[in-house]
Design an enzyme around this catalytic site. Structure first.
Site, PDB file in Angstrom:
ATOM      1  N   GLY A  87       0.845  -1.198   0.000  1.00  0.00           N
ATOM      2  CA  GLY A  87       0.000   0.000   0.000  1.00  0.00           C
ATOM      3  C   GLY A  87       0.877   1.244   0.000  1.00  0.00           C
ATOM      4  O   GLY A  87       2.082   1.177  -0.258  1.00  0.00           O
ATOM      5  N   ILE A 124       2.139   3.157   2.329  1.00  0.00           N
ATOM      6  CA  ILE A 124       3.321   3.257   3.211  1.00  0.00           C
ATOM      7  C   ILE A 124       4.414   2.305   2.738  1.00  0.00           C
ATOM      8  O   ILE A 124       5.596   2.675   2.676  1.00  0.00           O
ATOM      9  CB  ILE A 124       2.932   3.015   4.684  1.00  0.00           C
ATOM     10  CG1 ILE A 124       1.953   4.111   5.147  1.00  0.00           C
ATOM     11  CG2 ILE A 124       4.177   3.006   5.583  1.00  0.00           C
ATOM     12  CD1 ILE A 124       1.353   3.914   6.535  1.00  0.00           C
ATOM     13  N   ARG A 160      -2.414 -10.746  -5.111  1.00  0.00           N
ATOM     14  CA  ARG A 160      -2.782 -10.541  -6.518  1.00  0.00           C
ATOM     15  C   ARG A 160      -1.571 -10.065  -7.301  1.00  0.00           C
ATOM     16  O   ARG A 160      -0.850  -9.177  -6.850  1.00  0.00           O
ATOM     17  CB  ARG A 160      -3.904  -9.483  -6.588  1.00  0.00           C
ATOM     18  CG  ARG A 160      -4.247  -9.016  -7.971  1.00  0.00           C
ATOM     19  CD  ARG A 160      -5.314  -7.927  -7.935  1.00  0.00           C
ATOM     20  NE  ARG A 160      -4.866  -6.644  -7.383  1.00  0.00           N
ATOM     21  CZ  ARG A 160      -4.077  -5.772  -8.012  1.00  0.00           C
ATOM     22  NH1 ARG A 160      -3.613  -6.036  -9.222  1.00  0.00           N
ATOM     23  NH2 ARG A 160      -3.736  -4.628  -7.434  1.00  0.00           N
ATOM     24  N   THR A 204       6.057  -1.039  11.986  1.00  0.00           N
ATOM     25  CA  THR A 204       5.484   0.298  12.191  1.00  0.00           C
ATOM     26  C   THR A 204       3.975   0.254  11.936  1.00  0.00           C
ATOM     27  O   THR A 204       3.348   1.303  11.790  1.00  0.00           O
ATOM     28  CB  THR A 204       6.113   1.320  11.216  1.00  0.00           C
ATOM     29  OG1 THR A 204       5.952   0.820   9.874  1.00  0.00           O
ATOM     30  CG2 THR A 204       7.572   1.559  11.498  1.00  0.00           C
ATOM     31  N   ARG A 245       0.923  -2.446  13.167  1.00  0.00           N
ATOM     32  CA  ARG A 245       0.173  -2.682  14.399  1.00  0.00           C
ATOM     33  C   ARG A 245       0.829  -3.842  15.132  1.00  0.00           C
ATOM     34  O   ARG A 245       1.208  -4.853  14.531  1.00  0.00           O
ATOM     35  CB  ARG A 245      -1.293  -3.033  14.088  1.00  0.00           C
ATOM     36  CG  ARG A 245      -2.161  -1.847  13.718  1.00  0.00           C
ATOM     37  CD  ARG A 245      -2.371  -0.892  14.888  1.00  0.00           C
ATOM     38  NE  ARG A 245      -3.260   0.209  14.569  1.00  0.00           N
ATOM     39  CZ  ARG A 245      -2.872   1.413  14.133  1.00  0.00           C
ATOM     40  NH1 ARG A 245      -1.577   1.668  13.961  1.00  0.00           N
ATOM     41  NH2 ARG A 245      -3.760   2.352  13.884  1.00  0.00           N
ATOM     42  N   GLU A 274       0.058  -2.933  23.452  1.00  0.00           N
ATOM     43  CA  GLU A 274       0.462  -1.543  23.629  1.00  0.00           C
ATOM     44  C   GLU A 274      -0.391  -0.847  24.702  1.00  0.00           C
ATOM     45  O   GLU A 274      -1.618  -0.966  24.648  1.00  0.00           O
ATOM     46  CB  GLU A 274       0.290  -0.854  22.269  1.00  0.00           C
ATOM     47  CG  GLU A 274       1.052   0.415  22.118  1.00  0.00           C
ATOM     48  CD  GLU A 274       1.054   0.867  20.652  1.00  0.00           C
ATOM     49  OE1 GLU A 274       1.337   0.040  19.764  1.00  0.00           O
ATOM     50  OE2 GLU A 274       0.739   2.035  20.438  1.00  0.00           O
ATOM     51  N   HIS A 328       5.335   4.417  19.368  1.00  0.00           N
ATOM     52  CA  HIS A 328       4.294   4.681  18.362  1.00  0.00           C
ATOM     53  C   HIS A 328       4.434   6.106  17.801  1.00  0.00           C
ATOM     54  O   HIS A 328       3.530   6.936  17.932  1.00  0.00           O
ATOM     55  CB  HIS A 328       2.896   4.447  18.949  1.00  0.00           C
ATOM     56  CG  HIS A 328       1.873   4.095  17.913  1.00  0.00           C
ATOM     57  ND1 HIS A 328       0.870   3.170  18.126  1.00  0.00           N
ATOM     58  CD2 HIS A 328       1.697   4.543  16.640  1.00  0.00           C
ATOM     59  CE1 HIS A 328       0.118   3.080  17.027  1.00  0.00           C
ATOM     60  NE2 HIS A 328       0.604   3.911  16.114  1.00  0.00           N
ATOM     61  N   GLY A 340       5.096   6.806  14.492  1.00  0.00           N
ATOM     62  CA  GLY A 340       5.007   6.813  13.022  1.00  0.00           C
ATOM     63  C   GLY A 340       4.604   8.149  12.416  1.00  0.00           C
ATOM     64  O   GLY A 340       5.260   8.645  11.499  1.00  0.00           O
TER      65      GLY A 340
HETATM   66  C1  GLV Z   1      -1.280   5.318  13.516  1.00  0.00           C
HETATM   67  O1  GLV Z   1      -0.905   4.321  14.019  1.00  0.00           O
HETATM   68  C2  GLV Z   1      -2.298   5.385  12.516  1.00  0.00           C
HETATM   69  O2  GLV Z   1      -2.889   4.365  12.155  1.00  0.00           O
HETATM   70  O3  GLV Z   1      -2.551   6.504  12.049  1.00  0.00           O
END
Ligand code: GLV
Length: 334
Positions: free
Chosen positions: A158, A160, A185, A245, A247, A276, A294, A296
């Protein structure tokens, strides 16, 4: 239901940026000073006192809460919406919004930071210098592993993951990826190409066996919970480094600690945790991990932009309209 009076908003924790002012300009806005417990949040959502609640990843919005909720919408201050039962919300006509796009680059930066910091033993070096133990450059001091020329395996393709691939090509890495929610796919060469290079699409087994770095970029779902379990860790190279990064529950954190202790893999860079903010026993004692809280999306500009998007989503839902960034079941790959 038509709301003729001003809409009322509940914000479960203060957020930086323009979001709260945007909500306050539209109607009464309650910003909680301390994060609500599950039952406090459930009671607030059921009270009929709010049209939209602005939630965070730590707020659990499950079927039971939604069954009681008198809400038009849930605006999540995050891109990941695994904290919300999106299907149950849709069944009840409660809309859900999120904040995609703006946090792609900073999250990719954190993935690279974790790769570099883990491979090059950044924290051990920092600790050595701060503790006064640095006695001058030495040929065998804190030798790490290479990044350039190594293989990066991305789980997910995706936004990221592709932003991480762009960066990795800049470091001279070979990049492969696999996807989970669409059965991997087959992607065309155009779909596999990002600025800097063309990634190779492989199956998960190949990715685990070949990659020096395995970086996770899939949403949390029943399919991805514990995707990186004891077997997956055993299938990796002993010099592999796991980066998460996305979940926490995508990784079986107890198995990860065992794998790091026994040398099944070489290191881990984590921004998210299975339970977490709690850590699996022993994780914090390991030298071969880099642990972030966390972070990110944690830049001033991005967190501000997220609050703007979350507020715009909330305003639309309060007016009975779909939010600009609507999350619909089934949750799609980020
Ligand atoms: C952070 O973890 C988000 O999903 O935005």
């Amino acid at each position: 239901m038509q709301t003729l009076s001003a809409p009322r908003f509940l914000v479960t924790r203060a957020v930086p940026g323009p979001g709260i002012a945007l909500l306050e300009a539209a109607g009464p806005t309650t910003v909680l000073e301390t994060p609500p417990s599950y039952s406090e949040l459930s009671d607030l959502c059921a009270s009929g006192g709010f049209e939209v609640v602005l939630t965070q990843a730590a707020d659990r919005i499950d079927e039971e809460l939604l069954a009681r909720a008198a809400l038009r919408g849930v605006s999540n201050y995050a891109v990941g919406c695994d904290n919300i039962d999106v299907a149950a919300a849709a069944r009840r006509g409660i809309r859900v919004g999120n904040t995609p796009g703006v946090l792609t680059d900073p999250t990719a930066d954190i993935a690279l930071l974790l790769m570099l910091a883990t491979a090059r033993r950044c924290l051990e070096g920092d600790q050595l210098v701060r503790s006064g133990g640095f006695a001058g450059v030495k040929p065998d001091l804190l030798l790490g592993s290479d990044v350039s020329g190594r293989t990066l395996g991305l789980v997910g393709w995706g936004r990221i993951a592709r932003a991480v691939a762009r960066r990795a090509f800049g470091f001279g890495m070979r990049v492969c990826f696999t996807t989970v929610h669409d059965g991997n796919r087959s992607r065309s060469p155009e779909e596999r190409t990002v600025a800097g290079g063309e990634a190779i699409q492989v199956g998960l087994d190949t990715l685990l066996a070949d990659s020096h770095f395995v970086s996770l970029h899939v949403p949390l779902s029943p399919q991805t919970r514990h995707l990186i379990d004891r077997n997956a860790l055993a299938a990796m190279r002993p010099d592999a480094i796991v980066i998460n990064t996305a979940r926490g529950p995508i990784v079986d954190e107890v198995a990860l600690v065992d794998g790091l202790r026994t040398g099944a893999i070489a290191g881990a860079g984590l921004d998210v945790y299975e339970l977490e903010p709690a850590l699996a026993p022993g994780l914090a004692d390991l030298a071969n991990v880099v642990l972030l809280p966390h972070l990110g999306s944690a830049t001033r500009s991005v967190r501000g932009e997220m609050s703007r998007l979350a507020a715009l989503n909330a305003l639309a839902m309060a007016a009975g309209k779909p939010p600009p960034h609507e999350v619909l079941p089934p949750v799609v790959v980020r």
